[in-house]
Design a protein around this motif. Sequence first.
Motif, PDB file in Angstrom:
ATOM      1  N   PHE A  58       0.827  -1.210   0.000  1.00 61.63           N
ATOM      2  CA  PHE A  58       0.000   0.000   0.000  1.00 61.63           C
ATOM      3  C   PHE A  58       0.856   1.253   0.000  1.00 61.63           C
ATOM      4  CE2 PHE A  58      -1.928   3.431   2.514  1.00 61.63           C
ATOM      5  CZ  PHE A  58      -2.943   3.786   1.638  1.00 61.63           C
ATOM      6  N   ALA A  59       1.932   1.253   0.773  1.00 60.82           N
ATOM      7  CA  ALA A  59       2.808   2.428   0.823  1.00 60.82           C
ATOM      8  C   ALA A  59       3.372   2.739  -0.558  1.00 60.82           C
ATOM      9  CB  ALA A  59       3.937   2.196   1.829  1.00 60.82           C
ATOM     10  N   GLY A  60       3.785   1.687  -1.270  1.00 61.78           N
ATOM     11  CA  GLY A  60       4.305   1.904  -2.622  1.00 61.78           C
ATOM     12  C   GLY A  60       3.243   2.439  -3.562  1.00 61.78           C
ATOM     13  N   ILE A  61       2.027   1.878  -3.473  1.00 59.14           N
ATOM     14  CA  ILE A  61       0.920   2.354  -4.323  1.00 59.14           C
ATOM     15  C   ILE A  61       0.604   3.815  -4.020  1.00 59.14           C
ATOM     16  CG2 ILE A  61      -1.571   2.122  -4.682  1.00 59.14           C
ATOM     17  CD1 ILE A  61      -1.173  -0.932  -4.481  1.00 59.14           C
ATOM     18  N   LYS A  62       0.590   4.156  -2.751  1.00 56.22           N
ATOM     19  CA  LYS A  62       0.289   5.538  -2.358  1.00 56.22           C
ATOM     20  C   LYS A  62       1.311   6.504  -2.961  1.00 56.22           C
ATOM     21  CE  LYS A  62      -0.621   8.397   1.724  1.00 56.22           C
ATOM     22  NZ  LYS A  62      -0.725   8.395   3.223  1.00 56.22           N
ATOM     23  N   ILE A  63       2.577   6.141  -2.880  1.00 53.19           N
ATOM     24  CA  ILE A  63       3.631   6.998  -3.441  1.00 53.19           C
ATOM     25  C   ILE A  63       3.485   7.116  -4.944  1.00 53.19           C
ATOM     26  CG2 ILE A  63       6.118   7.136  -3.864  1.00 53.19           C
ATOM     27  CD1 ILE A  63       6.495   5.879  -1.060  1.00 53.19           C
ATOM     28  N   GLU A  64       3.258   6.010  -5.612  1.00 51.51           N
ATOM     29  CA  GLU A  64       3.198   6.036  -7.072  1.00 51.51           C
ATOM     30  C   GLU A  64       1.946   6.747  -7.588  1.00 51.51           C
ATOM     31  OE1 GLU A  64       5.485   5.508  -9.121  1.00 51.51           O
ATOM     32  OE2 GLU A  64       6.891   4.768  -7.611  1.00 51.51           O
ATOM     33  N   LEU A  65       0.844   6.634  -6.872  1.00 49.38           N
ATOM     34  CA  LEU A  65      -0.353   7.379  -7.276  1.00 49.38           C
ATOM     35  C   LEU A  65      -0.127   8.883  -7.121  1.00 49.38           C
ATOM     36  CD1 LEU A  65      -3.246   5.159  -5.869  1.00 49.38           C
ATOM     37  CD2 LEU A  65      -2.657   5.520  -8.274  1.00 49.38           C
ATOM     38  N   ALA A  66       0.552   9.271  -6.052  1.00 48.71           N
ATOM     39  CA  ALA A  66       0.877  10.695  -5.873  1.00 48.71           C
ATOM     40  C   ALA A  66       1.811  11.173  -6.974  1.00 48.71           C
ATOM     41  CB  ALA A  66       1.512  10.920  -4.505  1.00 48.71           C
ATOM     42  N   ASN A  67       2.776  10.341  -7.337  1.00 46.62           N
ATOM     43  CA  ASN A  67       3.691  10.698  -8.424  1.00 46.62           C
ATOM     44  C   ASN A  67       2.947  10.813  -9.745  1.00 46.62           C
ATOM     45  OD1 ASN A  67       5.880  10.703  -6.669  1.00 46.62           O
ATOM     46  ND2 ASN A  67       6.494   8.604  -7.158  1.00 46.62           N
ATOM     47  N   LEU A  68       2.021   9.891  -9.973  1.00 51.25           N
ATOM     48  CA  LEU A  68       1.246   9.922 -11.218  1.00 51.25           C
ATOM     49  C   LEU A  68       0.396  11.189 -11.291  1.00 51.25           C
ATOM     50  CD1 LEU A  68       0.234   8.653 -13.829  1.00 51.25           C
ATOM     51  CD2 LEU A  68      -1.391   7.296 -12.467  1.00 51.25           C
ATOM     52  N   ALA A  69      -0.241  11.547 -10.174  1.00 51.39           N
ATOM     53  CA  ALA A  69      -1.046  12.774 -10.151  1.00 51.39           C
ATOM     54  C   ALA A  69      -0.186  13.992 -10.451  1.00 51.39           C
ATOM     55  CB  ALA A  69      -1.736  12.920  -8.798  1.00 51.39           C
ATOM     56  N   GLU A  70       1.002  14.029  -9.865  1.00 52.82           N
ATOM     57  CA  GLU A  70       1.908  15.152 -10.109  1.00 52.82           C
ATOM     58  C   GLU A  70       2.379  15.174 -11.558  1.00 52.82           C
ATOM     59  OE1 GLU A  70       6.159  17.008  -8.447  1.00 52.82           O
ATOM     60  OE2 GLU A  70       5.270  15.227  -7.510  1.00 52.82           O
ATOM     61  N   ASP A  71       2.755  14.008 -12.083  1.00 45.83           N
ATOM     62  CA  ASP A  71       3.228  13.936 -13.472  1.00 45.83           C
ATOM     63  C   ASP A  71       2.124  14.330 -14.445  1.00 45.83           C
ATOM     64  OD1 ASP A  71       5.666  13.104 -12.554  1.00 45.83           O
ATOM     65  OD2 ASP A  71       5.391  10.987 -13.080  1.00 45.83           O
ATOM     66  N   PHE A  72       0.901  13.904 -14.155  1.00 43.08           N
ATOM     67  CA  PHE A  72      -0.216  14.277 -15.024  1.00 43.08           C
ATOM     68  C   PHE A  72      -0.471  15.777 -14.950  1.00 43.08           C
ATOM     69  CE2 PHE A  72      -4.827  14.934 -15.658  1.00 43.08           C
ATOM     70  CZ  PHE A  72      -4.938  14.467 -16.965  1.00 43.08           C
ATOM     71  N   GLY A  73      -0.408  16.333 -13.758  1.00 39.06           N
ATOM     72  CA  GLY A  73      -0.662  17.762 -13.592  1.00 39.06           C
ATOM     73  C   GLY A  73       0.344  18.637 -14.292  1.00 39.06           C
ATOM     74  N   ASN A  74       1.618  18.216 -14.306  1.00 36.65           N
ATOM     75  CA  ASN A  74       2.633  19.069 -14.953  1.00 36.65           C
ATOM     76  C   ASN A  74       2.951  18.662 -16.391  1.00 36.65           C
ATOM     77  OD1 ASN A  74       4.445  16.855 -14.781  1.00 36.65           O
ATOM     78  ND2 ASN A  74       5.252  17.541 -12.812  1.00 36.65           N
ATOM     79  N   GLY A  75       2.211  17.672 -16.905  1.00 37.86           N
ATOM     80  CA  GLY A  75       2.360  17.302 -18.311  1.00 37.86           C
ATOM     81  C   GLY A  75       3.410  16.253 -18.596  1.00 37.86           C
ATOM     82  N   ASP A  76       4.057  15.720 -17.569  1.00 38.21           N
ATOM     83  CA  ASP A  76       5.068  14.680 -17.792  1.00 38.21           C
ATOM     84  C   ASP A  76       4.443  13.325 -18.113  1.00 38.21           C
ATOM     85  OD1 ASP A  76       7.127  16.443 -17.401  1.00 38.21           O
ATOM     86  OD2 ASP A  76       7.353  15.983 -15.263  1.00 38.21           O
ATOM     87  N   PHE A  77       3.192  13.138 -17.718  1.00 35.62           N
ATOM     88  CA  PHE A  77       2.450  11.929 -18.090  1.00 35.62           C
ATOM     89  C   PHE A  77       1.244  12.362 -18.913  1.00 35.62           C
ATOM     90  CE2 PHE A  77      -0.908   8.823 -17.658  1.00 35.62           C
ATOM     91  CZ  PHE A  77      -0.253   7.612 -17.874  1.00 35.62           C
ATOM     92  N   VAL A  78       1.121  11.810 -20.106  1.00 39.12           N
ATOM     93  CA  VAL A  78       0.025  12.181 -21.011  1.00 39.12           C
ATOM     94  C   VAL A  78      -0.873  10.974 -21.225  1.00 39.12           C
ATOM     95  CG1 VAL A  78      -0.586  13.019 -23.308  1.00 39.12           C
ATOM     96  CG2 VAL A  78       1.482  13.885 -22.162  1.00 39.12           C
ATOM     97  N   LEU A  79      -2.152  11.179 -21.008  1.00 43.15           N
ATOM     98  CA  LEU A  79      -3.141  10.139 -21.270  1.00 43.15           C
ATOM     99  C   LEU A  79      -3.455  10.182 -22.764  1.00 43.15           C
ATOM    100  CD1 LEU A  79      -4.738   8.052 -19.647  1.00 43.15           C
ATOM    101  CD2 LEU A  79      -6.537   9.760 -19.353  1.00 43.15           C
ATOM    102  N   ASP A  80      -2.960   9.203 -23.501  1.00 46.51           N
ATOM    103  CA  ASP A  80      -3.095   9.232 -24.958  1.00 46.51           C
ATOM    104  C   ASP A  80      -3.433   7.848 -25.493  1.00 46.51           C
ATOM    105  OD1 ASP A  80      -0.684   7.837 -24.888  1.00 46.51           O
ATOM    106  OD2 ASP A  80       0.525   9.617 -25.300  1.00 46.51           O
ATOM    107  N   GLU A  81      -3.287   7.668 -26.809  1.00 48.62           N
ATOM    108  CA  GLU A  81      -3.738   6.446 -27.474  1.00 48.62           C
ATOM    109  C   GLU A  81      -2.935   5.205 -27.081  1.00 48.62           C
ATOM    110  OE1 GLU A  81      -0.731   8.561 -29.918  1.00 48.62           O
ATOM    111  OE2 GLU A  81      -2.653   9.127 -29.023  1.00 48.62           O
ATOM    112  N   ARG A  82      -1.903   5.355 -26.283  1.00 47.38           N
ATOM    113  CA  ARG A  82      -1.212   4.174 -25.759  1.00 47.38           C
ATOM    114  C   ARG A  82      -2.123   3.362 -24.850  1.00 47.38           C
ATOM    115  NH1 ARG A  82       3.459   6.605 -22.449  1.00 47.38           N
ATOM    116  NH2 ARG A  82       1.822   8.203 -22.141  1.00 47.38           N
ATOM    117  N   PHE A  83      -3.149   4.015 -24.294  1.00 44.94           N
ATOM    118  CA  PHE A  83      -4.012   3.379 -23.307  1.00 44.94           C
ATOM    119  C   PHE A  83      -5.439   3.295 -23.828  1.00 44.94           C
ATOM    120  CE2 PHE A  83      -0.719   5.897 -21.173  1.00 44.94           C
ATOM    121  CZ  PHE A  83      -0.016   4.882 -20.527  1.00 44.94           C
TER     122      PHE A  83
END
Length: 437
Positions: A58-83
């Motif tokens: 759970f601790a790892g998931i919590k960290i990675e979800l926070a990282n994903l939210a941050e990456d999505f917010g600043n544009g480092d992670f893009v939700l695109d046709e890969r998914f």
Amino acid sequence: MSDLLWQKPGVKVDARIQRFLAGEDVILDREFFPFDIAASLAHAEGLLRIGILAADEFAGIKIELANLAEDFGNGDFVLDERFEDGHSAIEARLIERLGDAGRRIHTGRSRNDQILVATRLWLKDRLARLHALCIESAEVALARADAEASVPLPGYTHLQRAVVSSLGMWWAAWAEGFIDDAQRARDTLAWVDANPLGSAAGYGVNLPLDRDHVTRALGFDRLQVSAAYAQLSRGKFEMAAIEALCSALLDLRRLAWDLSLFTSAEFGFVALPAQYTTGSSIMPNKRNPDVVELMRASYASAAAARTEIEQLLSLPSGYHRDLQFGKGAIFHAFGRGLGALELLPDLLRNLEWKADAMRAALDPSMYATDLAVDLARQGLPFREAYQQAADPARWAEGDPEASLQARVSPGAAADLRLDALAARLRAVRHVARSGDA
């Protein structure tokens, strides 16, 4: 596109069919993505509480979800046709970073309740914004009603000159309208404030999910108890939210119509702030009320969205893929609707009335109703008073201020009851949150 979550061995995926199935989902899910991440964290915490996830997982998931939210917010992670969609993107990211811990995140949930909870959180956010904008617009209108209470304004019925009115009456009308709209937004928010997460595909799961804890963790007021009804409520709750939006946009449409008329040379009653007008591409003399006109048009998008969702709901119980098409409808409705309402308070603060033009538009016929009422008050039967007052020979230039001061019925120019409206505004300003009394 990454491997599909539901793909079976030996089954070839036809790219054309998959494009049709996915549609705009991955693009539309960008709206939901932060809420989907928040719901995933609450779900993971629930899995921890029933022993499906270990504390370190759970601790790892919590960290990675926070990282994903941050990456999505600043544009480092893009939700695109890969998914395929936002849900698969979250799971893929967790698996990439955490391996088996990421593979456990979907235990006890379905993409059905995953989109339900993300949508519900999104709707709560948008309804709260709708409520705030209606409150702000009502506050501006109420303040201007008080400041300009006795300024004469022609009153119209059927677009014909009718009686002497006032800016106080005009502003008070919109103040009360937006107070009602704020109350409707608040009440609708309270109605949709129910957590569907943990209902899975509509039939629950054979795990003792701690749905009450997840409800509190996500800030919902209550649990949506029936797993089957959670699916039935999809579309129904979206329609209710759009109807609350439409209530405000109906008032905006009529207010915008007034301003469109009043800014024309034929009326000349009001000047819009310069930034709310545009020029013509060919006619150098033109300043057009384009912003007001698009405000007027915004209701159409919301009404169309409501109809689209309503038509999708011609379905039996259980989940059906038809419902996917409802995403775009709510985004377009709230996108245009809130975009228009965001501009309204400053427009109301800064428009300027032309008192001389309004006074010049008052003609003797507009005092005829005052004359009929005065004659009736003196004892003449009203229908006889009406006939006498209808004679143009009895019309004369009147005193608009005196006409307004004589209009003493509650809600009329001499008794606007602004204090009552202010009290209602205070009462509907607060939006209850989970845990509030």
